[in-house]
Each structure stands twice: as C-alpha cells, then as structure tokens.
Enzyme design. Structure first.
Site, PDB file in Angstrom:
ATOM      1  N   GLN A 305       0.838  -1.196   0.000  1.00  0.00           N
ATOM      2  CA  GLN A 305       0.000   0.000   0.000  1.00  0.00           C
ATOM      3  C   GLN A 305       0.872   1.245   0.000  1.00  0.00           C
ATOM      4  OE1 GLN A 305      -3.097   0.783  -0.379  1.00  0.00           O
ATOM      5  NE2 GLN A 305      -4.249  -1.105  -0.078  1.00  0.00           N
ATOM      6  N   GLU A 355      -1.188 -14.776  -4.536  1.00  0.00           N
ATOM      7  CA  GLU A 355      -0.578 -13.596  -5.161  1.00  0.00           C
ATOM      8  C   GLU A 355       0.108 -13.995  -6.462  1.00  0.00           C
ATOM      9  OE1 GLU A 355       0.942 -10.230  -6.439  1.00  0.00           O
ATOM     10  OE2 GLU A 355      -0.427 -10.292  -4.733  1.00  0.00           O
ATOM     11  N   ASN A 405      -8.220  -7.811  -2.464  1.00  0.00           N
ATOM     12  CA  ASN A 405      -7.627  -6.486  -2.638  1.00  0.00           C
ATOM     13  C   ASN A 405      -7.000  -6.413  -4.026  1.00  0.00           C
ATOM     14  OD1 ASN A 405      -6.630  -3.927  -2.156  1.00  0.00           O
ATOM     15  ND2 ASN A 405      -4.918  -4.610  -0.897  1.00  0.00           N
ATOM     16  N   CYS A 433      -9.818   0.018  -5.125  1.00  0.00           N
ATOM     17  CA  CYS A 433      -9.218   1.335  -5.352  1.00  0.00           C
ATOM     18  C   CYS A 433      -9.904   2.060  -6.507  1.00  0.00           C
ATOM     19  CB  CYS A 433      -7.723   1.208  -5.622  1.00  0.00           C
ATOM     20  SG  CYS A 433      -7.312   0.174  -7.035  1.00  0.00           S
ATOM     21  N   GLU A 479      -9.711   4.319  -1.166  1.00  0.00           N
ATOM     22  CA  GLU A 479      -9.987   2.884  -1.113  1.00  0.00           C
ATOM     23  C   GLU A 479     -11.373   2.707  -0.501  1.00  0.00           C
ATOM     24  OE1 GLU A 479      -8.121   0.267  -2.055  1.00  0.00           O
ATOM     25  OE2 GLU A 479      -6.072   1.025  -2.229  1.00  0.00           O
TER      26      GLU A 479
END
Length: 486
Positions: A305, A355, A405, A433, A479
């Site tokens: 972030q 990820e 996310n 976002c 966000e």
C-alpha cells in the site's frame, strides 16, 4: 503560498506541508467514531470550487498558470481544497458509486434501494493520518521538459494521444516525499552527464527510461532504474551499470544514501522480474517496513500500500469488519507481501494467501517466518487459476472469511465465481481502489440472482456496509471497503 511563487527548497516545502502523527487522532479513535458520525454534505461553495479545479485539470492549464500548477492539477487535482473539503468531495464520489450499484441491482430485480438511493449504509471517509508526502513509492518518467530538454525527470502533463506530453519536475507536488524528489533530481543529473540518449519512443532509440523510488518509515530507500539496451553489447551494458553505481555510491548521488540500487534492462513498457530480472547494483536486496508491529520485506516489484500510515488504519478496520475468530480461516486474495493476512494472523486459525507476483510471495513467506507466524500458507499464481482449484475440494468445517484487494482491473470472473459458489464463504471484504470501474461488475456478480448460464449457482451475497478510506490525499481517489455477507 501559490505554486506560481518561487519554490522553497524541496525539504523545507515538504516539511512545512507534512502533518505529524502526534497531532492526529489515533487509528482506534477514528474507527470507533465512525458509526456515530454524520456525513458532512458537499456545500455549493465546495462543489463550485471542485468543478473549477476539475475544469482546470482537464484543460491542464489556465491562462497564466505555471507548469508547476498544471502538473499539480493533473497529479493532485484537489490540492487547492482544505483537507476536510477534499473528504467531502470523495464522500460524494463514493455515494454516487453506491447509487449506481443500487440502480444496477434494481434492474436485476433485487430490492437494493436504501435511504438516499444507496444500496447499503455509507460511512464517512476515514482521513489519512498523513496528508502530505505520504507516498512510499513514486514513478518518474524521462521526457522533454518545459525547456525542451529531453533528459528531464518528472511527471507528465498532457497525453501521448494528443502528442502534447511535457515532463515537469515534481519538486512542488504535495503527495511525494522529499527523498523521492531528491533521488529524481540526482537521476536527472546523472543522465544529463551521460552521452547516451533517453528512450522516449522505443523505435527512435535511446536508453535511459523511468525511475522508481521506494522508501520506508525505517529510513530505507530503494531506487530502480529502467534501461532500454537497444543494440548495446554486454560490455557496453556493464560499463553503464558501473557508471550508475559509481554516481550513487561515490559521486553526487551519495546524498541519496540508497539502501538498494537496482537496474532493469527492458524492451517493454511494463515487465516483471521473471521477464527482465532486476539486477542489484548496490546495497541490500530488500528494504523493510513496519506495519502494526510486524516487519515486512519489500522487493522491487512487490505490491505494498502506497500510504503506510493509512494502511495501518485500513488493516485495523478490515480486522474488525471480518469478525474473524480463533476458528476462522482467512483467505487473503491478491495478498501482495502478505500484509493484511499477517496482521490478522494472531486472531484466526489459518491464513491462506494468493498472489500473482512470485517475488511478493517469497517476501510474504519470509515475512511470516521472520515474525514467527506459522499458521499461514502462500500460493504463487493467478488467482483465477489457484482459487477455483483450492475451493473446489474445500471440506474444512471452520468458518471461511475472504478478503480481496485486487488492482484497478478488479477480480477475474473465475475468482468471483469460485467465491460465489463456495458455500463456506459467508463473509467477504472487497477492498477496491476503483469501485466505479471494472470492480462494479464484480459487485453485481456477487449479488445477482443465481445464473446457470454464467455458472453462478451459489447463494448471492448482500452488500451490508461501505467505508471509504482516504489513502491518497490531494487526489480524487480513495480505497472503498465493502462488506458482503450471506
């Protein structure tokens, strides 16, 4: 002080604009105050100001405006507004997102309308603990400056499509910290000394390309320089790398006190370590950050972030909203270096992270081991490939909570389908976002009635709560955390 006025030295300007942590309310105080807060309406005066600034930004300039003002209008379009008014603008933006979603769900026959035409309660925007110089990562381009010099390091005004790009130094931009500006200035000095040309358009030749600077609250600084090799042989490349290292370790660049200096030879606009490896020219292979009492290792291309202080507030809120208990399994999808999952590991039974960036997964595993966290596992690969396989054979009776996310592109359809069709997932936190973009499609797919044609057989989710977090002061972005349950 207007931007057209003579600029103060970078350090003095940024220090004057920075808001110290000790003068702000604590994260816990912010979160505990949210339910009882009333939103501050966007006044006509504020709305008029915002429209004026938006018009200026879209035009990139007003008569008589300086290049500094033009760049500020592009990069930090809310910079003229007091911070409380910035939060009002962002609240209205998120309110419109929820109104749009409510309308889209109504079209599908879902009674989603709540007071104000929203599809769920919208809490006030949670402010950032740091207002200025908050970015821990900045990307600087190389192109022609206002004076025509093609070896200018800065940020763009204009667009490639309009063929009016001008690269303006970012010394005055409020969201970039002094260290980043210092490294950019030194890189510009280096390439202006170099006999090699900048690479502005690949087919026109040239070599020196963008600079990425990453910093941490521990005082670490990583610089990553991208270089187009064109037709240079290995000997010539070795010479350039040696000159770059010498400049930052023995020459004028030593003022930057780099922790890590990386060099990437690339013939593509954007590429990963796997395609074109990051070559460490000097220093440590990683920099380190602390979040909520945990230590995190950061690689050159790992996601983290961009606002560290803001991330702490965000992660604390995610922990509360997840309602995760000692028997909960937490799915951390698009987990980056594992920050969200690891910050919640002490309160759950198990963390499973997914990820796509392999180096980030290596960082996440190191982060877990270093912090003595053993109840987690991290999977490397695209979420749309890993998650369906993981959930298809899921037989664990423990409660399963998912946190996603994703990037601005949102989640792949197969990820949404896997979540929707897994009966064990009753609670989902979506951190977006760009909720007005592709993520909107995700929200609809999560909440729509079962659709055999799209293989959405699972019970639909309902959107229960939305909380915006201002991770990007002076910009229009924030966000948005959405809580889905079923």
């Amino acid at each position: 002080m207007g931007l057209a006025a003579p600029l103060l030295p970078t350090v003095a300007l940024s220090c004057a604009l920075r808001l110290p942590h000790r003068h702000l309310r604590s994260s816990c105080a912010l979160l505990s105050s949210l339910p009882g807060q009333d939103r501050i309406p966007l006044t006509e005066k504020t709305a008029a100001k915002w429209k004026e600034k938006k018009k200026a930004r879209e035009g990139c300039s007003l008569p008589g405006s300086s290049w500094e003002e033009r760049l500020a209008n592009v990069v930090t379009p809310l910079w003229r507004l007091p911070y409380q008014e910035q939060l009002q603008v962002k609240y209205e933006s998120q309110r419109k997102v929820l109104q749009t979603l409510a309308s889209r769900l109504e079209e599908l026959g879902i009674d989603a309308q709540k007071p104000g035409g929203l599809c769920c309660p919208l809490q006030p925007v949670v402010p950032s603990p740091v207002i200025n110089g908050y970015r821990n990562k900045s990307t600087f381009s190389v192109n022609r400056g206002p004076d025509g010099n093609p070896k200018t390091v800065g940020l763009y005004v204009g667009t490639g499509r309009a063929r009016n790009i001008v690269c303006v130094k970012a010394n005055h931009v409020e969201n970039i910290p002094p260290k980043h500006k210092q490294v950019a200035q030194c890189y510009e000095e280096f390439i202006r000394r170099s006999p090699l040309d900048p690479c502005i358009l690949f087919h026109e030749g040239g070599h020196w390309r963008e600079l990425v600077v990453r910093t941490t609250s521990r005082g670490h600084t990583m610089a990553i320089i991208t270089f187009h090799p064109q037709e240079l042989d290995q000997e010539a490349l070795t010479t350039q790398k040696a000159l770059l290292k010498e400049f930052f370790t023995c020459g004028p660049g030593t003022v930057c006190a780099l922790t890590s200096l990386y060099f990437q030879e690339s013939t593509m606009t954007r590429c990963s370590h796997e395609l074109f490896p990051f070559q460490l020219l000097h220093g440590e292979p990683h920099i380190f950050e602390e979040v909520l009492g945990l230590k995190f290792r950061i690689s050159p291309d790992a996601f983290f972030q961009v606002n560290t202080a803001g991330a702490e507030v965000l992660y604390q809120a995610v922990g509360k909203l997840s309602q995760a208990g000692g028997d909960t399994v937490l799915l951390d999808i698009c987990c980056g270096t594992g920050t969200i999952g690891l910050s919640l590991a002490h309160r759950v039974s198990k963390i499973i992270g997914i990820e796509v960036v392999e180096k980030a997964v290596e960082d996440a595993r190191w982060n877990a081991a270093f912090n003595g966290i053993s109840n987690c596992e991290f999977h490397s690969g695209k979420a749309e490939a890993v998650l369906p396989q993981l959930l298809s054979s899921w037989e664990d009776a423990r409660p399963l909570v998912a946190v996603v996310n994703p990037s601005r592109a949102g989640l792949h359809y197969r990820v949404v389908r896997a979540i929707r069709n897994c009966k064990s997932i009753r609670r989902l936190l979506y951190i977006s976002c760009k909720p007005e973009g592709e993520a909107m499609r995700n929200f609809i797919e999560l909440c729509c009635p079962p659709d055999p044609g799209k293989k959405l057989a699972g019970e639909p989710f309902a959107l229960k709560l939305a909380i915006p977090f201002d991770m990007f002061p002076h910009t229009v972005h924030c966000e948005l955390v959405l809580l889905f349950t079923r």
